[in-house]
Design a protein around this motif. Sequence first.
Motif, short mmCIF file in Angstrom:
data_model
loop_
_atom_site.label_atom_id
_atom_site.label_comp_id
_atom_site.label_asym_id
_atom_site.label_seq_id
_atom_site.Cartn_x
_atom_site.Cartn_y
_atom_site.Cartn_z
N HIS A 1 3.00 35.71 27.27
CA HIS A 1 1.72 35.24 26.70
C HIS A 1 1.80 33.77 26.31
CE1 HIS A 1 0.57 39.48 26.49
NE2 HIS A 1 1.77 39.70 25.98
N ASP A 2 2.51 33.00 27.07
CA ASP A 2 2.64 31.56 26.84
C ASP A 2 3.07 31.22 25.40
OD1 ASP A 2 2.73 28.86 27.48
OD2 ASP A 2 0.61 28.53 27.03
N ALA A 3 4.06 31.96 24.93
CA ALA A 3 4.59 31.67 23.59
C ALA A 3 5.14 30.25 23.51
CB ALA A 3 5.68 32.68 23.23
N ASP B 1 11.27 41.75 17.31
CA ASP B 1 11.11 43.22 17.35
C ASP B 1 9.69 43.68 17.00
OD1 ASP B 1 12.54 45.33 18.32
OD2 ASP B 1 13.18 46.04 16.35
N ARG B 2 8.72 42.83 17.27
CA ARG B 2 7.32 43.23 17.10
C ARG B 2 6.56 42.93 18.39
NH1 ARG B 2 4.74 42.31 11.40
NH2 ARG B 2 3.69 44.19 12.15
N CYS B 3 7.23 43.16 19.49
CA CYS B 3 6.80 42.76 20.83
C CYS B 3 5.42 43.31 21.23
CB CYS B 3 7.81 43.21 21.86
SG CYS B 3 9.49 43.30 21.23
N ALA B 4 5.07 44.48 20.76
CA ALA B 4 3.79 45.07 21.15
C ALA B 4 2.61 44.22 20.68
CB ALA B 4 3.67 46.48 20.60
N GLY B 5 2.83 43.37 19.71
CA GLY B 5 1.77 42.50 19.20
C GLY B 5 1.84 41.09 19.75
N GLY B 6 2.71 40.89 20.72
CA GLY B 6 2.99 39.54 21.20
C GLY B 6 1.80 38.82 21.79
N PRO B 7 1.77 37.50 21.65
CA PRO B 7 2.80 36.65 21.08
C PRO B 7 2.79 36.72 19.55
CG PRO B 7 0.89 35.32 21.64
CD PRO B 7 0.59 36.72 22.09
N SER C 1 -0.52 36.84 15.27
CA SER C 1 -0.65 36.84 16.71
C SER C 1 -1.91 36.02 17.00
CB SER C 1 -0.80 38.26 17.25
OG SER C 1 -0.78 38.22 18.66
N TRP C 2 -2.06 35.52 18.21
CA TRP C 2 -3.16 34.60 18.52
C TRP C 2 -3.55 34.73 19.98
CZ3 TRP C 2 1.82 33.51 17.32
CH2 TRP C 2 2.61 33.05 18.38
N VAL C 3 -4.67 34.09 20.31
CA VAL C 3 -5.17 34.13 21.69
C VAL C 3 -5.00 32.78 22.35
CG1 VAL C 3 -7.22 34.45 23.12
CG2 VAL C 3 -6.79 35.99 21.20
N ASP C 4 -5.34 31.72 21.65
CA ASP C 4 -5.31 30.41 22.31
C ASP C 4 -4.90 29.32 21.31
OD1 ASP C 4 -7.56 29.93 20.74
OD2 ASP C 4 -8.93 30.53 22.33
N ARG D 1 -7.82 36.79 9.91
CA ARG D 1 -8.26 37.38 11.19
C ARG D 1 -7.15 37.37 12.24
NH1 ARG D 1 -9.76 34.24 15.46
NH2 ARG D 1 -9.40 32.02 15.13
N LEU D 2 -6.11 36.59 12.05
CA LEU D 2 -5.02 36.53 13.02
C LEU D 2 -3.75 37.24 12.55
CD1 LEU D 2 -5.39 32.77 14.12
CD2 LEU D 2 -6.26 34.81 15.30
N VAL D 3 -3.82 37.86 11.39
CA VAL D 3 -2.63 38.55 10.84
C VAL D 3 -2.34 39.80 11.66
CG1 VAL D 3 -1.71 39.82 8.87
CG2 VAL D 3 -2.86 37.63 8.52
N LEU D 4 -1.08 39.95 12.02
CA LEU D 4 -0.63 41.10 12.81
C LEU D 4 -0.63 42.35 11.91
CD1 LEU D 4 0.63 41.69 15.65
CD2 LEU D 4 2.86 41.34 14.56
N PRO D 5 -1.30 43.43 12.34
CA PRO D 5 -1.30 44.63 11.52
C PRO D 5 0.13 45.16 11.30
CG PRO D 5 -2.90 44.82 13.29
CD PRO D 5 -2.10 43.57 13.55
#
Length: 108
Positions: A25-27, A58-64, A76-79, A99-103
């Motif tokens: 995801h272009d980290a 170790d929180r890869c499912a929410g990546g990046p 996590s973010w989109v752009d 709004r960008l906080v990873l659950p």
Amino acid sequence: MSYYQRHVFFCLNQRANGEASCADHDAQGAFDHCKSRVKQLGLAGKDGVRVNKAGCLDRCAGGPVAVVYPEAVWYSWVDQSDIDEIVESHLRDGKVVERLVLPESVGR
Ligand code: FES
């Protein structure tokens, strides 16, 4: 007293086995953009902000994903505009971008 006021770690991990990884995801692009914005805004350095690369967090499912200390807020973010908001609101002004906080439930 912390050496840095805020310390950010971006996962840049890439997996070769097809499992989810932040590099898909272009980290790297987000990391580069964050570093450059922090520098442009004069936030970098001792008593300021440090942006570092990390391996898998170790929180890869929410990546990046990235985590900001000392608050231990995961994002996590989109752009890149999302990265701008994290830099200006949280890293500079100390206000978490909710709004960008990873659950909390998102793991590997
Ligand atoms: S690959 Fe980024 S958290 Fe695991």
